[in-house]
Scaffold this active site. Structure first.
Site, PDB file in Angstrom:
ATOM      1  N   ALA A 109       0.951  -1.373   0.006  1.00  0.00           N
ATOM      2  CA  ALA A 109      -0.045  -0.055   0.032  1.00  0.00           C
ATOM      3  C   ALA A 109       0.969   1.262  -0.038  1.00  0.00           C
ATOM      4  CB  ALA A 109      -0.753  -0.132   1.383  1.00  0.00           C
ATOM      5  N   ALA A 110       0.327   2.407  -0.778  1.00  0.00           N
ATOM      6  CA  ALA A 110       1.083   3.561  -0.464  1.00  0.00           C
ATOM      7  C   ALA A 110       0.320   4.724  -0.364  1.00  0.00           C
ATOM      8  CB  ALA A 110       1.706   3.586  -1.813  1.00  0.00           C
ATOM      9  N   ALA A 111       0.421   5.431   0.854  1.00  0.00           N
ATOM     10  CA  ALA A 111      -0.332   6.494   1.205  1.00  0.00           C
ATOM     11  C   ALA A 111       0.001   7.786   1.114  1.00  0.00           C
ATOM     12  CB  ALA A 111      -0.765   5.991   2.512  1.00  0.00           C
TER      13      ALA A 111
ATOM     14  N   LEU B 264       1.624   9.834   3.225  1.00  0.00           N
ATOM     15  CA  LEU B 264       2.691   9.834   4.260  1.00  0.00           C
ATOM     16  C   LEU B 264       3.878   8.616   3.964  1.00  0.00           C
ATOM     17  CD1 LEU B 264       1.249  11.319   7.321  1.00  0.00           C
ATOM     18  CD2 LEU B 264       1.851  12.803   5.244  1.00  0.00           C
ATOM     19  N   GLY B 265       3.324   7.562   3.783  1.00  0.00           N
ATOM     20  CA  GLY B 265       4.427   6.408   3.843  1.00  0.00           C
ATOM     21  C   GLY B 265       3.755   5.376   2.815  1.00  0.00           C
TER      22      GLY B 265
ATOM     23  N   LYS C 126       6.259  -0.146   7.719  1.00  0.00           N
ATOM     24  CA  LYS C 126       5.580   1.182   7.098  1.00  0.00           C
ATOM     25  C   LYS C 126       7.037   2.197   7.007  1.00  0.00           C
ATOM     26  CE  LYS C 126       2.316   4.253   8.923  1.00  0.00           C
ATOM     27  NZ  LYS C 126       1.056   4.731   9.594  1.00  0.00           N
TER      28      LYS C 126
ATOM     29  N   ASP D 237      -8.880   8.793  12.790  1.00  0.00           N
ATOM     30  CA  ASP D 237      -8.916   8.634  11.407  1.00  0.00           C
ATOM     31  C   ASP D 237      -9.312   7.100  11.169  1.00  0.00           C
ATOM     32  OD1 ASP D 237      -8.438   8.916   8.785  1.00  0.00           O
ATOM     33  OD2 ASP D 237      -6.147   8.713   8.877  1.00  0.00           O
TER      34      ASP D 237
HETATM   35  N1  LIG Z   1      -0.130  -4.171  10.634  1.00  0.00           N
HETATM   36  C1  LIG Z   1      -0.676  -4.157   9.201  1.00  0.00           C
HETATM   37  N2  LIG Z   1      -1.258  -5.575   8.729  1.00  0.00           N
HETATM   38  C2  LIG Z   1      -1.554  -5.399   7.618  1.00  0.00           C
HETATM   39  N3  LIG Z   1      -1.696  -4.462   6.599  1.00  0.00           N
HETATM   40  C3  LIG Z   1      -1.346  -3.262   7.035  1.00  0.00           C
HETATM   41  C4  LIG Z   1      -0.848  -3.154   8.488  1.00  0.00           C
HETATM   42  N4  LIG Z   1      -0.396  -1.749   8.452  1.00  0.00           N
HETATM   43  C5  LIG Z   1      -0.815  -1.192   7.510  1.00  0.00           C
HETATM   44  N5  LIG Z   1      -1.261  -2.151   6.335  1.00  0.00           N
HETATM   45  C6  LIG Z   1      -1.617  -1.775   5.169  1.00  0.00           C
HETATM   46  O1  LIG Z   1      -0.892  -0.487   4.685  1.00  0.00           O
HETATM   47  C7  LIG Z   1      -2.082   0.472   4.541  1.00  0.00           C
HETATM   48  C8  LIG Z   1      -1.602   1.933   4.901  1.00  0.00           C
HETATM   49  O2  LIG Z   1      -1.186   1.857   6.200  1.00  0.00           O
HETATM   50  P1  LIG Z   1      -1.391   2.836   7.265  1.00  0.00           P
HETATM   51  O3  LIG Z   1      -2.824   3.243   7.195  1.00  0.00           O
HETATM   52  O4  LIG Z   1      -0.926   2.552   8.701  1.00  0.00           O
HETATM   53  O5  LIG Z   1      -0.561   4.024   6.584  1.00  0.00           O
HETATM   54  P2  LIG Z   1      -0.622   5.715   6.459  1.00  0.00           P
HETATM   55  O6  LIG Z   1       0.629   6.185   5.777  1.00  0.00           O
HETATM   56  O7  LIG Z   1      -0.815   5.983   7.848  1.00  0.00           O
HETATM   57  O8  LIG Z   1      -2.097   5.770   5.612  1.00  0.00           O
HETATM   58  P3  LIG Z   1      -3.516   6.527   5.843  1.00  0.00           P
HETATM   59  O9  LIG Z   1      -2.830   7.785   6.354  1.00  0.00           O
HETATM   60  O10 LIG Z   1      -4.008   6.601   4.439  1.00  0.00           O
HETATM   61  O11 LIG Z   1      -3.947   5.811   6.689  1.00  0.00           O
HETATM   62  C9  LIG Z   1      -3.333  -0.051   5.239  1.00  0.00           C
HETATM   63  O12 LIG Z   1      -4.617   0.359   4.542  1.00  0.00           O
HETATM   64  C10 LIG Z   1      -3.205  -1.594   5.154  1.00  0.00           C
HETATM   65  O13 LIG Z   1      -3.662  -2.019   3.815  1.00  0.00           O
END
Ligand SMILES: Nc1ncnc2c1ncn2[C@@H]1O[C@H](COP(=O)(O)OP(=O)(O)OP(=O)(O)O)[C@@H](O)[C@H]1O
Length: 558
Positions: A139-141, A143-144, A160, A295
């Protein structure tokens, strides 16, 4: 003051940032121009619609353009858009709907670079840490991005990795935003109630917290601790040995995102049960722990095959004060009981209205708008309608959304949205109010018992109907058991603290010079099926052993 380096700034500090860029303006010119250029184009389109008298016609299109514009401008602006999506007091309704859709999905950054960040941050080679690590992110969001792998010790993990150079970019954008805010604020037709630069600062502080993965790890552990006795909630553990400010290694969650309705049903999970966990744990965070996931979008909630619900992503959390939690319970109870005058007073307590506001004209307005949203039946209540109706009120009366509540509202509306996607007929009240009723009736704390008394007495009179409503509603909560509650109620009535209630009950029973036996009969009919004689006997015996003859005599004498 030593030389400031934006990469070193761990906490948001507007003065230090301003000091740094004031002497290096050339570092921000390029960025400023591209931001102005993007927004100028957008504002021009809006004006053009005005001249052409096509505002209505083009509204939807413009809202989409705004979302694309923010996405193009990158992480800071995506986050701003998300934050604004919870501000019906600031943003037009049609724009809100589009901003809510702002997804964090961005193109991933280079894998080799991500691997290099992991090695540098953790000061070990990938091979020393992981038995395997996915070559591509899962997954790519904004921030990371997240990789899937196994540690050398065998544990399945999610890793992450923060986008490179995020901090300097956010710092630069925040500096520009704050600067623009300071000279733009007087020109904007906004009902903010406070300084626009303060809003930027609040936002900056939150954003800096969110990009500190050590902070996120700590949040996850605190959240896990709050739910330690709840077998229905799973929180991934943090692997601290492989975690730094920019790399977070945590337990992998095997499950289905709550958006994945098909698979959830395919594996035989009951969406209703998941919704129930989601809503109850959501309310628990707000009303009990005060530490809440700000969130909770469906990508951050998983249904696990064993029926548990998992939370991930603890970057954005908030802490409520004790008094706020209590006022929130009050507001919900007043809302459902349609006590609009008390509700208006709650709004003042919670900061939605300033203390010097004349609430007299607001009470009927609340009644008109919210009465409509709740409908005849409390079960017709939903947060989406309430917030929509509320945004109308916001324009007419001096309401403002305190920053904390923007997050709470977002949290409630998203949770309800998630539940609705799993069950289109979902009624938040069916799950939420029983939880509140159960908590009030089982009043574990003096503060909650006081709340119950406030609910049960209006203008000094005992409200039979309300007690009946509460019990009826609480009985639909699977965790509610009448018997221990009745026992606790009795204990309370007989206690020193219950003196007032005792007197009021006697008054209520004999009110209007008649004995209110029908009310008592109705209450008894309501609970008698839950009170089998053998269990009643046990309770009676335990009560009797707890109360000595003397204490009963003392109570009766009062
Ligand atoms: N512990 C985990 N187990 C399985 N998948 C995970 C886990 N942590 C993250 N992911 C996957 O990675 C994606 C992004 O992770 P996370 O939400 O922590 O990132 P973020 O950068 O904070 O994104 P956002 O702000 O969009 O929620 C999640 O939607 C999920 O698909």
């Amino acid at each position: 003051m030593g030389q400031y380096q934006s990469t070193e700034l761990k906490q948001y500090n507007p003065e230090a940032i301003a000091h740094y860029f004031r002497y290096r303006p050339w570092l921000v010119w390029g960025r400023l121009l591209s931001i102005i250029w993007s927004f100028a184009g957008f504002v021009f389109s809006l004006k053009w619609d005005e001249w052409q008298e096509k505002i209505e016609e083009n509204q939807g299109q413009r809202a989409i353009e705004l979302r694309n514009l923010l996405t193009r401008l990158g992480p800071t602006f995506i986050k701003v858009g998300q934050a604004l999506s919870t501000r019906p007091d600031l943003i037009r309704k049609d724009f809100l709907a589009e901003l809510v859709k702002l997804q964090d999905q961005l193109p991933p950054f280079d894998n080799a670079l991500a691997y290099q960040i992991i090695e540098t941050e953790l000061d070990r080679s990938i091979g020393e840490i992981f038995r395997d690590l996915s070559p591509q992110p899962v997954a790519a969001a904004s921030l990371g991005q997240v990789y899937h792998g196994h540690l050398v010790s065998g544990e399945e993990v999610a890793v992450k990795v923060q986008r490179p150079n995020l901090r300097p970019l956010l710092t630069k954008d925040l500096y520009l935003m704050r600067w623009v805010a300071s000279w733009l604020a007087p020109w904007l037709p906004l009902n903010l109630g406070h300084d626009l630069t303060l809003i930027v600062d609040e936002f900056g502080t939150k954003l800096f917290e969110e990009i500190d993965y050590i902070n996120e790890g700590r949040n996850a552990e605190k959240f896990a601790h709050n739910f330690r006795n709840d077998p229905q909630v799973k929180v991934p553990g943090i692997h601290w040995n492989y975690t730094s400010n920019h790399v977070l290694t945590l337990e992998w969650i095997n499950g289905f995102k709550l958006t994945d309705t098909q698979n959830i049903q395919a594996v035989g999970l009951d969406p209703e049960a998941i919704i129930q966990i989601g809503v109850t744990t959501g309310l628990q965070q707000l009303l009990e722990h005060g530490f809440f996931h700000a969130d909770p979008h469906p990508g951050n909630l998983f249904a696990m095959s064993d029926g548990r619900m998992a939370y991930i992503d603890f970057g954005m959390m908030d802490q409520l004060e004790e008094t706020t939690k209590e006022s929130l319970v009050d507001a919900l109870v007043h809302l459902v009981n349609k006590d609009y005058a008390d509700l208006a007073a709650d709004f003042v307590k919670l900061g939605f209205l300033t203390a010097n506001t004349n609430i007299a004209p607001i009470v009927p307005a609340l009644e008109a708008v919210l009465g409509n949203a709740i409908g005849k039946n409390v079960n017709d209540f939903n947060f989406k309608t309430i917030t929509d109706e509320f945004s109308e009120l916001m324009y007419e009366y001096p309401f403002r959304v305190p920053a904390k509540f923007a997050l709470i509202i977002r949290s409630l509306v998203t949770q309800e949205g998630i539940a609705l996607s799993l069950n289109p007929n979902f009624k938040i009240v069916e799950v939420g109010y029983p939880y509140i009723a159960r908590r009030l009736l089982t009043g574990e704390s003096p503060a909650l018992r006081r709340r119950l008394l406030n609910v049960l007495f209006k203008d000094g009179k005992f409200q039979w109907q309300r007690l009946e409503n509460l019990i009826t509603i609480a009985r639909t909560d699977s965790q509610f058991d009448v018997l221990p509650t009745a026992k606790m109620g009795l204990e309370f009535i007989l206690s020193e603290e219950g003196k007032f209630l005792r007197r009021q009950l006697v008054l209520a029973l004999t009110e209007d010079d008649r004995l209110h036996t029908e009310e008592v009969q109705r209450l008894w009919d309501l609970v008698k099926d839950d009170l089998p004689p053998n269990r009643l006997l046990n309770v009676a015996i335990s009560l009797l052993t707890e109360f000595s003859k003397e204490s009963v005599a003392a109570i009766l004498a009062k």
